[in-house]
Design an enzyme around this catalytic site. Structure first.
Site, PDB file in Angstrom:
ATOM      1  N   GLU A  79      -9.983 -15.678  94.197  1.00 48.51           N
ATOM      2  CA  GLU A  79     -10.998 -16.385  92.779  1.00 48.51           C
ATOM      3  C   GLU A  79     -12.240 -17.686  92.902  1.00 48.51           C
ATOM      4  OE1 GLU A  79     -10.940 -12.894  91.038  1.00 48.51           O
ATOM      5  OE2 GLU A  79     -11.990 -14.119  88.663  1.00 48.51           O
ATOM      6  N   ASP A  80     -11.569 -18.382  93.203  1.00 52.26           N
ATOM      7  CA  ASP A  80     -11.548 -20.172  92.740  1.00 52.26           C
ATOM      8  C   ASP A  80     -11.840 -21.034  94.510  1.00 52.26           C
ATOM      9  OD1 ASP A  80     -11.717 -19.184  89.571  1.00 52.26           O
ATOM     10  OD2 ASP A  80     -10.164 -20.612  89.710  1.00 52.26           O
TER      11      ASP A  80
END
Ligand code: MN
Length: 299
Positions: A79-80
């Site tokens: 996600e990051d």
């Protein structure tokens, strides 16, 4: 503590409950996550990797398997960071990626309504979406670590997260029977939602519990001696009611702390129903029940 120390703590914990655990995969996950998150910081100013390590440590406290712990270390990577799910799959396999992906999908659900019916629906949706229960375990550990480090967030964020935790995540932990996590989530939420009541209660309970624990300790010793005499095999456990549950009881029944009798309690575990009643008989010969306060939970 430095990330390396949290990592060593994690490995030692896993080896303690699963000496033959394939920790090699955990080691690789830590290396990949550490590199992927490098340069990212948490609101506290600490390196970001502290968070996935914290989540993994919570799951190791619950004695989860290495695949779950691996996924926990990687849960924010796809996600990051620039690492993709495909890359994770080639490195760690399908099972780990299925868990990471499941956690990411749960994180995308937003909670808007506060109506009870809606809340129940969120909880149902969570359980349905996470086809593998380990996805929810990771999500709960993720929320618990974020709640433990909530002091670094802005006040309005703290309230928002605490409300959400109390309404969705604590009931979810309760539904799954992970009471240790439920209690901690509730107490942390309580602290941010009602700080004055929380700190006052902490102080009151600290004083009261000191007195009561001493009395209960003697009672426990006496009880286990008598049970041994009549040949009932038993195990005595301590149970300290957590703060949020005390507070709710005080609110609900409009009581003072002094009127709440079970802020600490003894729990007696025996082998079967017959011994259960036998033990109850012993309890009643040692102490007289308070009229109107005895409840037969055995029946
Ligand atoms: Mn996270």
């Amino acid at each position: 503590m430095k990330p390396g120390n949290h990592y060593l703590e994690l490995i030692n914990k896993i080896k303690a409950y699963q000496p033959e655990a394939p920790v090699e995969i955990v080691e690789r996950a830590y290396a990949v996550a550490e590199e992927a998150h490098r340069g990212q910081l948490r609101k506290s100013g600490e390196e970001y990797i502290i968070h996935p390590l914290g989540v993994a440590n919570i799951l190791a406290d619950l004695q989860l398997d290495c695949v779950t712990i691996t996924a926990a270390l990687l849960h924010d990577v796809a996600e990051d960071t620039s690492v993709t799910l495909e890359q994770l799959q080639s490195m760690f396999g399908k099972e780990v990626v299925m868990l990471v992906d499941g956690v990411t999908k749960l994180s995308r659900i937003t909670y808007k309504s506060k109506q009870e019916q809606q809340l129940e629906n969120y909880i149902k949706m969570f359980l349905a979406m996470a086809r593998d229960i380990r996805v929810i375990m990771i999500k709960l550990a993720d929320r618990l670590h974020n709640m433990r480090t909530l002091k670094h967030m802005a006040p309005h964020k703290q309230r928002e997260k605490a409300e959400e935790t109390l309404e969705i995540f604590a009931p979810l932990a309760n539904r799954l029977g992970i009471y240790r996590v439920k209690w901690e989530l509730e107490d942390l939420s309580f602290r941010y939602l009602e700080p004055e009541a929380y700190y006052e209660l902490v102080e009151q309970v600290r004083q009261k519990r000191g007195e009561r624990d001493h009395i209960l300790q003697n009672a426990a010793r006496e009880l286990s001696e008598r049970l041994r005499e009549v040949g009932i095999r038993s195990e005595l456990q301590w149970r300290a009611k957590h703060l949020y549950s005390i507070w709710r009881k005080m609110q609900r029944d409009r009581k003072e702390l002094g009127e709440i009798y079970d802020i600490s309690a003894i729990r007696l575990v025996v082998d079967n129903v017959k011994d259960c009643y036998g033990a109850l008989g012993i309890v009643h010969t040692l102490w007289r029940p308070i009229p109107g306060r005895f409840k037969d939970y055995i029946a």
